[in-house]
Design a protein around this motif. Structure first.
Motif, PDB file in Angstrom:
ATOM      1  N   LYS A  20       0.282  -1.879  -0.124  1.00  0.00           N
ATOM      2  CA  LYS A  20      -0.165   0.008   0.446  1.00  0.00           C
ATOM      3  C   LYS A  20       0.925   1.509   0.046  1.00  0.00           C
ATOM      4  O   LYS A  20       2.202   1.154   0.205  1.00  0.00           O
ATOM      5  CB  LYS A  20      -1.660   0.422   1.742  1.00  0.00           C
ATOM      6  N   ARG A  21       0.534   2.429  -0.845  1.00  0.00           N
ATOM      7  CA  ARG A  21       1.151   3.571  -0.615  1.00  0.00           C
ATOM      8  C   ARG A  21       0.956   5.020   0.092  1.00  0.00           C
ATOM      9  O   ARG A  21      -0.256   5.040   0.665  1.00  0.00           O
ATOM     10  CB  ARG A  21       0.608   3.979  -1.655  1.00  0.00           C
ATOM     11  N   VAL A  22       1.374   5.611   0.916  1.00  0.00           N
ATOM     12  CA  VAL A  22       1.170   7.213   1.098  1.00  0.00           C
ATOM     13  C   VAL A  22       1.860   8.094   0.257  1.00  0.00           C
ATOM     14  O   VAL A  22       2.529   8.121  -0.690  1.00  0.00           O
ATOM     15  CB  VAL A  22       1.816   6.908   2.252  1.00  0.00           C
ATOM     16  N   LEU A  23       0.832   9.244  -0.037  1.00  0.00           N
ATOM     17  CA  LEU A  23       1.541  10.255  -1.634  1.00  0.00           C
ATOM     18  C   LEU A  23       2.029  11.215  -0.074  1.00  0.00           C
ATOM     19  O   LEU A  23       1.486  11.566   0.729  1.00  0.00           O
ATOM     20  CB  LEU A  23      -0.279  11.005  -1.759  1.00  0.00           C
ATOM     21  N   VAL A  24       2.846  11.900  -1.119  1.00  0.00           N
ATOM     22  CA  VAL A  24       4.072  12.657  -0.278  1.00  0.00           C
ATOM     23  C   VAL A  24       3.386  13.781  -1.378  1.00  0.00           C
ATOM     24  O   VAL A  24       4.086  13.704  -2.592  1.00  0.00           O
ATOM     25  CB  VAL A  24       5.237  12.972   0.360  1.00  0.00           C
ATOM     26  N   LYS A  25       2.630  15.302  -0.835  1.00  0.00           N
ATOM     27  CA  LYS A  25       2.813  16.505  -2.303  1.00  0.00           C
ATOM     28  C   LYS A  25       3.252  17.594  -1.349  1.00  0.00           C
ATOM     29  O   LYS A  25       2.833  18.090  -0.756  1.00  0.00           O
ATOM     30  CB  LYS A  25       1.318  16.265  -2.956  1.00  0.00           C
ATOM     31  N   ILE A  26       4.083  17.992  -2.451  1.00  0.00           N
ATOM     32  CA  ILE A  26       5.257  19.776  -1.599  1.00  0.00           C
ATOM     33  C   ILE A  26       4.859  20.379  -2.909  1.00  0.00           C
ATOM     34  O   ILE A  26       4.957  20.817  -3.568  1.00  0.00           O
ATOM     35  CB  ILE A  26       5.882  19.311  -1.017  1.00  0.00           C
ATOM     36  N   ILE A  27       4.245  21.936  -2.362  1.00  0.00           N
ATOM     37  CA  ILE A  27       4.175  22.741  -3.299  1.00  0.00           C
ATOM     38  C   ILE A  27       3.845  24.204  -2.286  1.00  0.00           C
ATOM     39  O   ILE A  27       4.017  23.686  -1.341  1.00  0.00           O
ATOM     40  CB  ILE A  27       2.817  23.202  -3.871  1.00  0.00           C
ATOM     41  N   GLY A  28       4.941  25.152  -2.933  1.00  0.00           N
ATOM     42  CA  GLY A  28       5.502  26.118  -2.669  1.00  0.00           C
ATOM     43  C   GLY A  28       6.528  26.956  -3.352  1.00  0.00           C
ATOM     44  O   GLY A  28       6.477  26.524  -4.786  1.00  0.00           O
ATOM     45  N   GLU A  29       7.731  26.951  -2.626  1.00  0.00           N
ATOM     46  CA  GLU A  29       9.102  27.771  -3.469  1.00  0.00           C
ATOM     47  C   GLU A  29      10.332  28.386  -2.735  1.00  0.00           C
ATOM     48  O   GLU A  29       9.964  28.001  -0.807  1.00  0.00           O
ATOM     49  CB  GLU A  29       8.491  29.507  -4.011  1.00  0.00           C
TER      50      GLU A  29
END
Lengths: 139, 139, 139
Positions: free
Chosen positions: B130-139
């Motif tokens: 099974k999976r976990v998602l890491v999503k990062i937004i910014g700068e």
């Protein structure tokens, strides 16, 4: 950075219901034109939820029974909140278990979902017009 | 605006477990190069959670006992969902209590945490990938 | 993309309390100058919550009673975590029901709220200085 905002309206004829709103969130995402970012989907009312789980009717019956067991609607006099003339204190409790909002990653213009993830509107005090907010930021 | 996406994979040998994934999320953040923004970490499966709490084994036993009390695994026939041939209805309920996702602020290239905050993967129906998602937004 | 960070400090004189922090989050938003984006508000401590619901004292009594029923403070020996010398295991459980964080859409420089939404700090183990983080990103 781009941002997009859309309200989804509901008028559930029963007190409680679970409604799959994934197609409506996907439509909002297409309208936004956003390819990479984050999508917030939240109930704008405090007796409703937005959550992600399985689109399986047996599971929804289980949620209904389980939440009624954790926070029963009746007797309505058991809740201080209902002395204000309301009868929906249980709905404020049920919504805390199921949650107000979800955040979904947007990747290559799609909702970045696992295999069975679907977004639901959870109504716990229906029979009137209520709203969900979709807010997408990214680029 | 920058964005970064990474999947974390798990294959928990038991039905239930809590795994500290903070180092793996920190690694994803370093890879992203993002200094200011938001980091979403969510379970991609609907019988698992991502949550923030204390890395203390006694507390994890308390969570296990408490969740089993709120939404018992057995008897499996008590759940409508299990008539589909599944035996994991309780896992779908437990995950709602613990939550699907967390959002962590990114400040000066770090996870902007209080003194004891740690990110956990909560598995309620393991023994498969099974999976976990890491999503990062910014700068 | 702009980002803004602010800590809100609390020193609740009782073990448990619900405090309306909406005015303080609105002040942080004004300070940020951000018009469109997302606002994260999270407890920095793992025995406290940030959640959105109604500012009605009867409902807050209902939450208090309900959470005490779901995860009683006493007997403190019933929790493995309390063998570390703590007496706050129940607070770690209550916080999972009420949640760690909320994300609020920012639209035209305002918290994009439904008619009754208010942000609360939920303290479950007070009588010491604790913090909430406000992180706003957008433009």
């Amino acid at each position: 950075m781009k941002s997009y905002r859309k309200e989804l309206w509901f008028n559930v004829p029963t007190r409680r219901a679970f409604i799959n709103i994934t197609p409506r969130v996907m439509e909002a995402l297409r309208e936004s034109g956003i390819q990479e970012g984050l999508c917030l989907v939240n109930a704008m009312h405090i007796t409703a939820s937005v959550f992600i789980n399985d689109d399986e009717s047996g599971l929804h019956r289980d949620y209904e029974d389980w939440l009624e067991d954790l926070a029963p609607h009746e007797p309505i006099e058991q809740y201080s909140h209902n002395r204000t003339g309301e009868d929906n204190a249980d709905a404020h409790l049920k919504r805390q278990v199921m949650g107000r909002e979800v955040i979904v990653a947007i990747t290559e213009g799609r909702l970045d979902f696992g295999p069975w993830e679907q977004i639901f509107y959870g109504e716990f005090d229906g029979r009137r017009r209520k709203r969900v907010l979709v807010k997408i930021i990214g680029e």
